[in-house]
Write an enzyme that holds these catalytic residues in place. Structure first.
Site, PDB file in Angstrom:
ATOM      1  N   HIS A  79       0.714  -1.233   0.019  1.00 50.91           N
ATOM      2  CA  HIS A  79       0.147   0.009   0.132  1.00 50.91           C
ATOM      3  C   HIS A  79       0.722   1.342  -0.013  1.00 50.91           C
ATOM      4  CE1 HIS A  79      -3.038   3.034   1.084  1.00 50.91           C
ATOM      5  NE2 HIS A  79      -2.091   3.493   2.162  1.00 50.91           N
ATOM      6  N   ASP A 108       6.513  20.700 -27.004  1.00 50.51           N
ATOM      7  CA  ASP A 108       6.656  19.416 -26.543  1.00 50.51           C
ATOM      8  C   ASP A 108       7.652  19.315 -25.338  1.00 50.51           C
ATOM      9  OD1 ASP A 108       6.188  16.655 -25.780  1.00 50.51           O
ATOM     10  OD2 ASP A 108       5.449  16.074 -28.036  1.00 50.51           O
ATOM     11  N   TRP A 144       7.190   0.209   4.031  1.00 48.19           N
ATOM     12  CA  TRP A 144       7.854   0.740   2.815  1.00 48.19           C
ATOM     13  C   TRP A 144       9.324   1.257   3.002  1.00 48.19           C
ATOM     14  CZ3 TRP A 144       9.011   5.891   0.878  1.00 48.19           C
ATOM     15  CH2 TRP A 144       9.015   6.857   1.902  1.00 48.19           C
ATOM     16  N   SER A 171      12.632   5.428 -14.081  1.00 46.73           N
ATOM     17  CA  SER A 171      11.598   6.012 -14.809  1.00 46.73           C
ATOM     18  C   SER A 171      11.421   7.413 -14.115  1.00 46.73           C
ATOM     19  CB  SER A 171      10.290   5.181 -14.588  1.00 46.73           C
ATOM     20  OG  SER A 171       9.368   6.151 -14.456  1.00 46.73           O
ATOM     21  N   SER A 172      11.699   7.591 -12.812  1.00 49.23           N
ATOM     22  CA  SER A 172      11.257   9.050 -12.353  1.00 49.23           C
ATOM     23  C   SER A 172      12.750   9.800 -12.463  1.00 49.23           C
ATOM     24  CB  SER A 172      10.803   9.136 -10.939  1.00 49.23           C
ATOM     25  OG  SER A 172      11.888   8.490  -9.982  1.00 49.23           O
ATOM     26  N   HIS A 255      13.423  11.717   3.390  1.00 49.07           N
ATOM     27  CA  HIS A 255      12.597  12.788   3.674  1.00 49.07           C
ATOM     28  C   HIS A 255      12.574  13.688   2.407  1.00 49.07           C
ATOM     29  CE1 HIS A 255      10.722  15.275   6.541  1.00 49.07           C
ATOM     30  NE2 HIS A 255      10.957  16.273   5.773  1.00 49.07           N
ATOM     31  N   GLU A 257      12.088  12.665  -0.610  1.00 51.33           N
ATOM     32  CA  GLU A 257      10.968  12.138  -1.019  1.00 51.33           C
ATOM     33  C   GLU A 257       9.711  12.732  -0.721  1.00 51.33           C
ATOM     34  OE1 GLU A 257      10.728  10.082  -3.659  1.00 51.33           O
ATOM     35  OE2 GLU A 257       8.539   9.656  -3.246  1.00 51.33           O
ATOM     36  N   TYR A 259       8.923  15.575   0.452  1.00 48.15           N
ATOM     37  CA  TYR A 259       8.619  16.969  -0.458  1.00 48.15           C
ATOM     38  C   TYR A 259       8.501  16.844  -1.831  1.00 48.15           C
ATOM     39  CZ  TYR A 259       9.648  18.628   4.021  1.00 48.15           C
ATOM     40  OH  TYR A 259       9.456  18.967   5.406  1.00 48.15           O
ATOM     41  N   SER A 270      -1.205  26.858  -5.342  1.00 43.76           N
ATOM     42  CA  SER A 270      -0.690  28.458  -5.787  1.00 43.76           C
ATOM     43  C   SER A 270      -1.628  28.949  -6.920  1.00 43.76           C
ATOM     44  CB  SER A 270       0.450  28.690  -5.956  1.00 43.76           C
ATOM     45  OG  SER A 270       1.421  27.941  -4.988  1.00 43.76           O
ATOM     46  N   HIS A 304      15.159  13.013  12.166  1.00 47.74           N
ATOM     47  CA  HIS A 304      13.922  12.892  12.810  1.00 47.74           C
ATOM     48  C   HIS A 304      13.219  11.739  12.650  1.00 47.74           C
ATOM     49  CE1 HIS A 304      11.720  15.413   9.648  1.00 47.74           C
ATOM     50  NE2 HIS A 304      11.526  14.397   9.296  1.00 47.74           N
ATOM     51  N   HIS A 305      13.350  11.003  11.663  1.00 44.72           N
ATOM     52  CA  HIS A 305      12.726   9.565  11.556  1.00 44.72           C
ATOM     53  C   HIS A 305      13.262   8.861  12.532  1.00 44.72           C
ATOM     54  CE1 HIS A 305      10.431  10.882   8.119  1.00 44.72           C
ATOM     55  NE2 HIS A 305      11.318  11.651   7.699  1.00 44.72           N
ATOM     56  N   THR A 330       7.370  27.107   5.093  1.00 46.87           N
ATOM     57  CA  THR A 330       5.902  26.252   4.754  1.00 46.87           C
ATOM     58  C   THR A 330       4.881  27.190   5.176  1.00 46.87           C
ATOM     59  OG1 THR A 330       6.997  24.362   5.405  1.00 46.87           O
ATOM     60  CG2 THR A 330       4.767  24.202   5.058  1.00 46.87           C
ATOM     61  N   LYS A 333       4.429  29.882   2.873  1.00 41.84           N
ATOM     62  CA  LYS A 333       3.310  29.646   1.680  1.00 41.84           C
ATOM     63  C   LYS A 333       1.945  29.732   2.173  1.00 41.84           C
ATOM     64  CE  LYS A 333       4.974  26.407  -1.477  1.00 41.84           C
ATOM     65  NZ  LYS A 333       5.999  27.264  -2.191  1.00 41.84           N
ATOM     66  N   ARG A 452       1.525   1.053  14.963  1.00 40.29           N
ATOM     67  CA  ARG A 452       1.319   0.840  13.733  1.00 40.29           C
ATOM     68  C   ARG A 452       1.738  -0.345  13.066  1.00 40.29           C
ATOM     69  NH1 ARG A 452       5.498   4.903  10.301  1.00 40.29           N
ATOM     70  NH2 ARG A 452       4.565   3.981   8.643  1.00 40.29           N
TER      71      ARG A 452
END
Lengths: 527, 186
Positions: A79, A108, A144, A171-172, A255, A257, A259, A270, A304-305, A330, A333, A452
């Protein structure tokens, strides 16, 4: 944005291209590829969503009902991987494909064939992930984050996950290189960097994040693979490796990722807020700098993780303060969005509703993130449902809501028809209500100590879990309404004007609706 | 797309692809970097340095312990190896004494402690002490003997100094007891 040259009014009818399946296999057209990305992402959203519902069905009441614990962990892992790499990231790449060339006045993407490859790599990658459920030993059941030592010990499902991550990463990275090149080299004359729409800006920064951290992740999983099969000991403690090192390398990627997942959403919000407030975006330059600061800061907060993995107090303090520092850009924004709406002429069409829902709920997710950033609190909350609630407020109410806003905002441009506004609003309110029903109660569960990634729980958590599960099924079923709205909008509906939103700005509204197969073959002159 | 734009694109593609490859290498470089970084900062040594701490120590005050030694009717030389030490209540401390048998034959004695002020005695907890056992010294033998003790943190705050005084007695019933007839001149 004013242009001297209008878009091409004539719709090209190309008789020379391949048709049928071959057209989609070989297309280099950014709109075709964008559409494929978006449909792929929706399909993965459904697959990942069904997995989420399996999780919530299991958690509907205490005890084990549908899934044994191993299978449960596999579903939780897939998931996460599918929603992040299969649903959210491809959705934003799809928007980028469709909109960035139109927004910056390019005909293009810079590399058409590469673009085609970037998309088609996703298919084997996703097949590897989904079919890994059916191999002996089942899929990777490690979460994950793929932490060793468990990920070194898992069966072959782990190898499939590793190869899938490799392909998704390639790919990315290819997609990001394409986007960076398109934005830097193919802007229309007069389209300076600081005139670009926010969506293009946020994607440019996101693309740089992707090419900086996806290769690191690819390296980390390659090390896992060689530890598993080729006798290396990067993370295997038996051979002198350090499992905690994997956590450092993973979160150095992980981390940034998160963002990567949210920044394009910031760009979409925006533009939508500005369009439906009928005012230019407040503090455009500060938005650009805030996005860039978030991107830079994201490289310095991964610890922090890992507050409970063992770290000296100095390290904990550093990561705590650095994490809290991110609240500043943040906050810039969020206040800019509010200031954009201030004294604007607001209307509340579906894209605007999703944008407002985004601001409201994403800010809540940001605040629970600040709570978790406090080391002393995090030691208590680590791996509880509070964390699950926190990142679903940022990922679902953040990334997914902004994707919905984008679909409703640009759907008239893509299809040439207006979608059913009434049903769109119903979709928003159902999503909003069921989202909060699903995830708000998880804060309480986490504070009360429910861990969890565990299929069973103590009896005192039963009531909140029941509410959460009912909410999740409501949330899932509401998305079928979304599918119906999109399909019926493609099939027909009131004719959409070239610029269906009177407050919208940008070159994409200068081309007719639906956008012709080729746009801006002659680049517009931006004043 | 014009040829110049096309070649510009290609250059950028090459650079970005190289950058991605570099970052792939950086992922591997993190392994030795992590080891170096851990050695410098101790990032990884968190479990090694976290020694258990005695939370029962009252670091807010120091008590002076003075040592005194006597022999009662015994031809031994007996002295503390330190005249006084300062300890925090609750802290484990150790003091040493030296005893010498000046006689040409083995003798057995036992030390009896006393405290000044007297009420400090119940707060003075000895963990090991040479006074727990009889001490038999061979002819001319000299011996270093420890006492390990803790001052109870409940010690009243007005007691700042405790004097620990030991007196060695010859053990009754020892066959050398007859030797008492000979004056020792101590």
């Amino acid at each position: 944005m004013e242009t001297t040259a209008m878009g091409h009014a004539e719709v090209h009818d190309h008789g020379h291209g391949p048709t049928g399946l071959k057209r989609w296999l070989t297309t280099t057209n950014h709109k075709d590829i964008g559409s494929m990305y978006l449909w792929f992402s929706f399909a993965m959203f459904i697959v990942g969503g069904i997995m989420a519902l399996l999780i919530r069905a299991e958690l509907f009441e205490p005890g084990l009902q549908f899934l044994d614990p191993e299978r449960y962990n596999q579903i939780v892992t897939l998931h996460g991987l599918i929603m992040v790499f299969g649903a959210i990231m491809p959705a934003f790449v799809g928007f980028a494909n469709w909109m960035i060339p139109m927004q910056i006045g390019a005909s293009d993407m810079a590399f058409g064939r590469l673009n085609n490859w970037s998309f088609w790599l996703l298919i084997p990658a996703s097949l590897l992930l989904v079919t890994s459920l059916f191999v002996p030993g089942g899929a990777a059941g490690v979460g994950w984050t793929l932490y060793p030592p468990l990920s070194i010990q898992m069966g072959m499902g782990m190898d499939l996950a590793i190869f899938s991550v490799h392909i998704l990463g390639i790919s990315s990275i290819l997609g990001s290189i394409n986007i960076i090149t398109t934005i830097l080299n193919l802007r229309a004359p007069g389209m300076t960097m600081m005139k670009m729409p926010m969506f293009a800006w946020t994607w440019l920064i996101t693309a740089f994040l992707i090419i900086a951290v996806m290769p690191v992740f690819a390296g980390a999983v390659t090390m896992l693979l060689t530890d598993r099969h080729f006798g290396t000991s990067f993370f295997s403690a038996a051979g002198g490796g350090d499992p905690v090192l994997f956590q450092h390398v993973f979160w150095f990627f992980g981390h940034p990722e998160v963002y990567i997942v949210i920044l394009p959403g910031f760009g979409i919000i925006s533009q939508v807020i500005s369009a439906f407030s009928r005012k230019p975006l407040f503090g455009y330059a500060s938005m650009v700098y805030a996005t860039a600061s978030i991107a830079v800061l994201s490289f310095f907060v991964w610890g922090h993780h890992m507050f409970t993995s063992g770290m000296p107090v100095t390290g904990q303090l550093f990561y705590m303060y650095a994490t809290m520092l991110i609240a500043i850009p943040t906050g810039v924004k969020v206040f800019n969005w509010i200031a954009t709406m201030w004294r604007g002429t607001l209307t509340f069409e579906t894209p605007m509703l999703f944008a407002l829902g985004f601001i409201f709920l994403f800010t809540m997710g940001g605040f629970s993130g600040l709570v978790l950033a406090m080391t002393a609190v995090d030691v208590q909350m680590h791996n509880t449902y509070y964390v699950v609630a926190h990142f679903h407020y940022t990922m679902v109410a953040g990334a997914l809501f902004s994707a919905f806003a984008a679909v409703y905002y640009w759907l008239p441009k893509w299809t040439g028809h207006m979608y059913n506004e009434k049903l769109g609003k119903v979709h928003f309110w159902l999503t909003m209500a069921f989202f909060n029903m699903t995830f708000f109660v998880q804060h309480f569960l986490g504070l009360a100590g429910m861990p969890r990634r565990i299929p069973d729980y103590a009896l005192q958590f039963a009531d909140f879990n029941r509410i959460s599960s009912i909410g999740a099924f409501g949330l899932g079923i509401s998305q079928l309404l979304f599918l119906y709205i999109v399909v019926s909008c493609i099939k027909g509906g009131p004719k959409a004007a070239a610029k269906p939103w009177d407050g919208a700005e940008g070159l994409e509204w200068d081309v007719p609706s639906p956008a012709p197969y080729h746009t801006w073959e002659i680049q517009p002159q931006v004043k | 797309m014009s040829a110049s734009v096309s070649s510009k694109n290609r250059t950028l593609l090459t650079r970005l692809a190289l950058f991605s490859l570099l970052m792939f290498g950086f992922g591997y470089a993190l392994v030795p970097l992590y080891k170096v970084f851990c050695n410098i900062t101790g990032l990884n040594a968190v479990n090694l340095t976290a020694a258990p701490v005695n939370s029962q120590v009252d670091t807010g005050r120091l008590v002076d312990i003075e040592f005194d030694s006597n022999v009662h009717d015994l031809p031994w030389k007996f002295r503390p190896l330190q005249s006084h030490i300062s300890v925090h209540p609750g802290e484990v401390a150790q003091a040493e004494f030296e005893v010498v048998n000046t006689r040409g034959e083995p003798m057995t004695g036992q030390a009896i402690p006393s405290y000044g002020p007297r009420e400090a005695g119940e707060y003075f907890k000895k963990i090991t002490c040479f006074c727990f056992n009889k001490q038999t010294l061979a002819a001319g033998e000299s011996r270093h003997m420890p006492v390990v003790f803790v001052v109870d943190p409940a010690l009243p705050r007005d007691i700042g100094t405790i004097t620990l005084s030991y007196t060695f007695f010859e053990v009754e019933g020892n066959k050398r007891a007859e030797a008492k007839a000979i004056p020792t001149g101590s």
